[in-house]
Design an enzyme around this catalytic site. Structure first.
Site, PDB file in Angstrom:
ATOM      1  N   GLY A  20       0.846  -1.201   0.000  1.00 41.86           N
ATOM      2  CA  GLY A  20       0.000   0.000   0.000  1.00 41.86           C
ATOM      3  C   GLY A  20       0.874   1.242   0.000  1.00 41.86           C
ATOM      4  O   GLY A  20       0.492   2.295   0.521  1.00 41.86           O
ATOM      5  N   THR A  48       1.734   3.320  -2.220  1.00 44.09           N
ATOM      6  CA  THR A  48       1.371   4.532  -2.970  1.00 44.09           C
ATOM      7  C   THR A  48       0.165   5.217  -2.318  1.00 44.09           C
ATOM      8  O   THR A  48      -0.393   6.156  -2.877  1.00 44.09           O
ATOM      9  CB  THR A  48       1.010   4.177  -4.434  1.00 44.09           C
ATOM     10  OG1 THR A  48       0.005   3.154  -4.388  1.00 44.09           O
ATOM     11  CG2 THR A  48       2.214   3.677  -5.198  1.00 44.09           C
ATOM     12  N   GLY A  49      -0.245   4.722  -1.166  1.00 43.45           N
ATOM     13  CA  GLY A  49      -1.461   5.227  -0.531  1.00 43.45           C
ATOM     14  C   GLY A  49      -1.221   6.426   0.381  1.00 43.45           C
ATOM     15  O   GLY A  49      -0.082   6.867   0.604  1.00 43.45           O
ATOM     16  N   ARG A  69      -0.244  -1.618  -6.410  1.00 44.35           N
ATOM     17  CA  ARG A  69      -0.785  -2.205  -7.626  1.00 44.35           C
ATOM     18  C   ARG A  69      -0.174  -1.586  -8.895  1.00 44.35           C
ATOM     19  O   ARG A  69       0.182  -2.274  -9.828  1.00 44.35           O
ATOM     20  CB  ARG A  69      -2.298  -1.976  -7.603  1.00 44.35           C
ATOM     21  CG  ARG A  69      -3.088  -2.638  -8.635  1.00 44.35           C
ATOM     22  CD  ARG A  69      -4.557  -2.544  -8.294  1.00 44.35           C
ATOM     23  NE  ARG A  69      -4.907  -1.271  -7.656  1.00 44.35           N
ATOM     24  CZ  ARG A  69      -6.118  -0.955  -7.240  1.00 44.35           C
ATOM     25  NH1 ARG A  69      -7.110  -1.821  -7.383  1.00 44.35           N
ATOM     26  NH2 ARG A  69      -6.372   0.203  -6.682  1.00 44.35           N
ATOM     27  N   VAL A 112      -2.157  -8.651  -5.351  1.00 44.06           N
ATOM     28  CA  VAL A 112      -2.182  -9.331  -4.045  1.00 44.06           C
ATOM     29  C   VAL A 112      -2.497 -10.818  -4.102  1.00 44.06           C
ATOM     30  O   VAL A 112      -2.154 -11.565  -3.186  1.00 44.06           O
ATOM     31  CB  VAL A 112      -3.176  -8.682  -3.053  1.00 44.06           C
ATOM     32  CG1 VAL A 112      -2.637  -7.421  -2.488  1.00 44.06           C
ATOM     33  CG2 VAL A 112      -4.539  -8.501  -3.635  1.00 44.06           C
ATOM     34  N   LYS A 153      -5.495  -0.669  11.152  1.00 39.51           N
ATOM     35  CA  LYS A 153      -6.909  -0.792  11.461  1.00 39.51           C
ATOM     36  C   LYS A 153      -7.738  -0.633  10.194  1.00 39.51           C
ATOM     37  O   LYS A 153      -7.228  -0.050   9.237  1.00 39.51           O
ATOM     38  CB  LYS A 153      -7.319   0.244  12.499  1.00 39.51           C
ATOM     39  CG  LYS A 153      -7.174   1.669  11.988  1.00 39.51           C
ATOM     40  CD  LYS A 153      -7.833   2.654  12.879  1.00 39.51           C
ATOM     41  CE  LYS A 153      -9.330   2.567  12.743  1.00 39.51           C
ATOM     42  NZ  LYS A 153     -10.012   3.808  13.123  1.00 39.51           N
ATOM     43  N   ASP A 182      -2.624   0.556  16.883  1.00 35.94           N
ATOM     44  CA  ASP A 182      -3.637   1.505  17.359  1.00 35.94           C
ATOM     45  C   ASP A 182      -2.827   2.775  17.586  1.00 35.94           C
ATOM     46  O   ASP A 182      -2.069   2.863  18.560  1.00 35.94           O
ATOM     47  CB  ASP A 182      -4.280   1.032  18.668  1.00 35.94           C
ATOM     48  CG  ASP A 182      -5.343   2.006  19.137  1.00 35.94           C
ATOM     49  OD1 ASP A 182      -5.083   3.222  19.090  1.00 35.94           O
ATOM     50  OD2 ASP A 182      -6.418   1.562  19.547  1.00 35.94           O
ATOM     51  N   HIS A 183      -2.949   3.736  16.668  1.00 34.54           N
ATOM     52  CA  HIS A 183      -1.982   4.836  16.719  1.00 34.54           C
ATOM     53  C   HIS A 183      -2.117   5.682  17.987  1.00 34.54           C
ATOM     54  O   HIS A 183      -1.185   6.389  18.354  1.00 34.54           O
ATOM     55  CB  HIS A 183      -2.024   5.691  15.436  1.00 34.54           C
ATOM     56  CG  HIS A 183      -3.172   6.640  15.358  1.00 34.54           C
ATOM     57  ND1 HIS A 183      -4.427   6.277  14.980  1.00 34.54           N
ATOM     58  CD2 HIS A 183      -3.250   7.973  15.613  1.00 34.54           C
ATOM     59  CE1 HIS A 183      -5.226   7.333  15.004  1.00 34.54           C
ATOM     60  NE2 HIS A 183      -4.532   8.377  15.382  1.00 34.54           N
ATOM     61  N   GLU A 194     -13.288  15.867  17.247  1.00 36.97           N
ATOM     62  CA  GLU A 194     -12.630  16.310  16.007  1.00 36.97           C
ATOM     63  C   GLU A 194     -13.446  17.429  15.389  1.00 36.97           C
ATOM     64  O   GLU A 194     -14.670  17.453  15.538  1.00 36.97           O
ATOM     65  CB  GLU A 194     -12.570  15.165  15.002  1.00 36.97           C
ATOM     66  CG  GLU A 194     -11.748  13.987  15.461  1.00 36.97           C
ATOM     67  CD  GLU A 194     -11.608  12.973  14.347  1.00 36.97           C
ATOM     68  OE1 GLU A 194     -10.876  13.267  13.392  1.00 36.97           O
ATOM     69  OE2 GLU A 194     -12.239  11.918  14.415  1.00 36.97           O
ATOM     70  N   HIS A 220      -9.443   3.078  19.946  1.00 37.10           N
ATOM     71  CA  HIS A 220      -8.745   4.124  20.697  1.00 37.10           C
ATOM     72  C   HIS A 220      -9.371   4.424  22.060  1.00 37.10           C
ATOM     73  O   HIS A 220      -8.676   4.546  23.064  1.00 37.10           O
ATOM     74  CB  HIS A 220      -8.698   5.424  19.888  1.00 37.10           C
ATOM     75  CG  HIS A 220      -8.294   5.241  18.460  1.00 37.10           C
ATOM     76  ND1 HIS A 220      -7.264   4.414  18.084  1.00 37.10           N
ATOM     77  CD2 HIS A 220      -8.775   5.768  17.307  1.00 37.10           C
ATOM     78  CE1 HIS A 220      -7.130   4.460  16.766  1.00 37.10           C
ATOM     79  NE2 HIS A 220      -8.043   5.270  16.271  1.00 37.10           N
ATOM     80  N   LYS A 231     -10.765  20.327  18.118  1.00 34.45           N
ATOM     81  CA  LYS A 231      -9.972  19.102  17.973  1.00 34.45           C
ATOM     82  C   LYS A 231      -9.250  18.913  19.297  1.00 34.45           C
ATOM     83  O   LYS A 231      -8.370  19.710  19.659  1.00 34.45           O
ATOM     84  CB  LYS A 231      -8.955  19.287  16.833  1.00 34.45           C
ATOM     85  CG  LYS A 231      -7.907  18.187  16.742  1.00 34.45           C
ATOM     86  CD  LYS A 231      -8.456  16.922  16.134  1.00 34.45           C
ATOM     87  CE  LYS A 231      -7.430  15.803  16.120  1.00 34.45           C
ATOM     88  NZ  LYS A 231      -7.998  14.486  15.855  1.00 34.45           N
TER      89      LYS A 231
END
Ligand code: NDP
Ligand SMILES: O=C1O[C@H](COP(=O)(O)O)[C@@H](O)[C@H](O)[C@H]1O
Length: 501
Positions: free
Chosen positions: A16, A18-19, A50, A90, A152, A181-182, A220, A244, A349
């Site tokens: 992933g 290029t995401g 891909r 994949v 996640k 879990d950031h 947020e 979280h 936030k």
């Protein structure tokens, strides 16, 4: 494997690559580690995605993403010289065979010793397939360590999470799986344990004799932005509460671990989650409030409601806000509500924890007939990082009035810099083999089983009041009423700030 403070050599394969996540978080975080000398020269990164790209084109993308994040750099070309690219389908074994060959070449070129980290930064439906191919196509047959980092969401509910877990467990053992879990990489979330367990002042009071309630808010200002398609199937309960919010509650509620090892800390978190009172059926409306944002004005700008967002059903029943009252049925916490709330398009936030202590038995001093403000311990997680302790003291020059004084600690004022981004810390932990700040399967399973009972009811009953809060507000009024019934109110996130530090 026990972790060390040293950085072992490693080949990091990012699926992933290029995401959005790789561009905004992973490449800049790797660069920061490199700058700080936390990556040895014995490392290489293979980007996998891909679309066809040459190594050079990929290096340029990495360079752009780092420079966009940090501005200028003198060593960016050295950094990107460690990056390579491989297009991959994949489900096609041949692409994995090519990857295997590239990995072997890089292993030799950089003397990596066979240490491999596979980072799955892709849509979750690919996680199981990739893990199985990594094994069947021999990429996990290596002389060094092998670790799987998985983004996640880990499943959509307990059965799908279980199925995913079974699939990845065919290729990796539990100790080799690093579920991100950031929030667990955030400085002040990591500080919860230290604040609790290294202060004689707090630990004796950390129970139902002295604490009246605990509030965890993660609000947020942004809406769902471009993620309407994902969010429609997720909602705030799965997107934020299952992971979280429950992780923060577990850290606040757990018993002191007997040792500071990954296993002992996780085991205490698991016990706290096991003690969570299940909320089901008719009870849900007494313990949980769901909300969905409508249109509203923020900073003079008119913003659309959730149902007007891209890829969102115009009759959507998806919640963008959740408030809940969690009860932890054990000796320490019996009777103490843990209130949580999280939502999009709210006033600010902000992620904060407010620990509200019980009132003293009687107000001996000053205005005897007036209640004193309760003592609060506020843990500021973001955007500020710090702690504030609210105490009562005599107002100078007057002898009849007590006022709240705030003792502040701000991380920024002490360290003089912003703390590292969560992803930087988590990547470093993974490279060192420290899984403490990643979620164990048992935690994931318990969190899903708690949340599933609520989502089943919410999905099968249409909320006729949606949208029920305006953009730019702190959520629906029912969330205030839930606390008012218990004699509490939400402490505002704004005036608890770490100020004047
Ligand atoms: N973005 C964020 O801020 C966050 C993301 N996450 C999670 O991280 C993961 C990735 O998210 P994000 O980066 O936003 O996703 P993106 O949609 O931006 O990127 C998806 C990546 O997957 C690749 N890909 C898609 N289909 C295939 C396929 N069939 N074969 C090979 N590669 C494929 C794409 O390659 P190509 O471009 O070549 O098609 C691209 O590199 C998700 O699990 C998400 O939930 C978690 C927290 C925050
Ligand atoms: O995991 C997620 O978290 C973000 C909020 O993260 P934060 O670090 O900015 O507080 C949330 O926007 C997103 O919907 C969710 O998937």
């Amino acid at each position: 494997m026990e972790h060390t403070n040293e950085t072992p050599s490693s080949l990091i394969m990012i699926f992933g690559a290029t995401g959005d996540l790789a561009k905004r978080k992973l490449f800049p975080s790797l660069y920061h580690l490199y700058r700080k000398g936390k990556l040895t020269d014995h490392f290489a990164v293979v980007g996998v995605a891909r679309r066809p790209l040459s190594h050079e084109e990929f290096k340029e993308r990495v360079k752009d993403s780092v420079l966009t994040s940090i501005g200028e750099s003198t060593d960016i070309d050295d950094f990107i010289s460690h990056f390579y690219y491989q297009a991959n389908d994949v489900s096609d074994s041949d692409s994995y065979q090519e990857l295997r060959k590239l990995a072997a070449d890089l292993d030799e070129k950089y003397s990596i010793g066979g240490n491999r980290i596979f980072y799955l930064a892709m849509a979750p439906e690919f996680f199981g397939t990739i893990a199985e191919h990594l094994k069947s196509d021999g990429l996990t047959d290596t002389e060094g360590f092998k670790r799987l980092v998985i983004e996640k969401p880990f499943g959509h509910d307990l059965p799908s999470a279980q199925e995913l877990n079974d699939r990845i467990r065919t290729a990796f053992s539990e100790s080799e799986i690093y579920r991100i879990d950031h929030y667990l990489g955030k400085e002040m979330v990591q500080n919860i344990e230290v604040i609790r367990f290294s202060n004689a002042l707090f630990e004796p009071l950390w129970n139902n004799r002295y604490i009246s309630n605990i509030q965890v808010t993660s609000s947020e200002t942004l809406g769902v932005e471009e993620r309407g398609g994902y969010y429609e199937k997720s909602g705030a309960l799965r997107d934020m509460v299952q992971n979280h919010m429950l992780q923060m509650v577990a850290l606040l509620a757990m018993e002191p671990p007997i040792r500071l090892t990954t296993e002992e800390i996780r085991s205490e978190k698991v016990k706290a989650l096991r003690a969570l009172r299940p909320i089901e059926g008719e009870e849900i409306k007494d313990y949980f409030v769901r909300g969905q944002y409508g249109s509203g004005q923020v900073d003079g700008k008119e913003l659309p409601g959730y149902r007007e967002e891209h890829n969102v059903d115009e009759q959507s029943n998806t919640e963008t806000y959740v408030a809940g009252k969690l009860m932890i049925d054990n000796f320490r916490w019996a009777g103490v509500p843990f209130y949580i709330r999280t939502g999009k398009r709210m006033t600010a936030k902000s992620t904060k924890i407010v620990v509200q202590f019980k009132d003293i038995p009687m107000n001996l001093y000053y205005r005897k007939d007036e209640p004193l403000a309760p003592n609060l311990l506020v843990i500021h997680i973001q955007p500020e990082e710090g702690i504030t302790l609210h105490l009562n003291a005599k107002k100078s020059g007057q002898n009849t009035e007590a006022k709240t004084v705030k003792l502040n600690f701000s991380n920024k004022s002490v360290d003089g810099m912003n703390t590292p981004e969560a992803y930087e810390k988590l990547l470093f932990d993974c490279i060192r083999g420290d899984a403490t700040n990643f979620t164990h399967w048992d935690e994931v399973a318990l969190s899903w089983s708690f949340v599933d009972k609520i989502s089943e009811i919410w999905e099968s009953t249409k909320e006729t009041e949606f949208p029920n809060y305006e953009s730019g507000t702190m959520g629906p009024r029912e969330a205030d009423e839930m606390l008012a019934k218990d004699g509490f109110f939400w402490w505002p996130v704004a005036n608890l700030e770490v100020d004047n530090c």
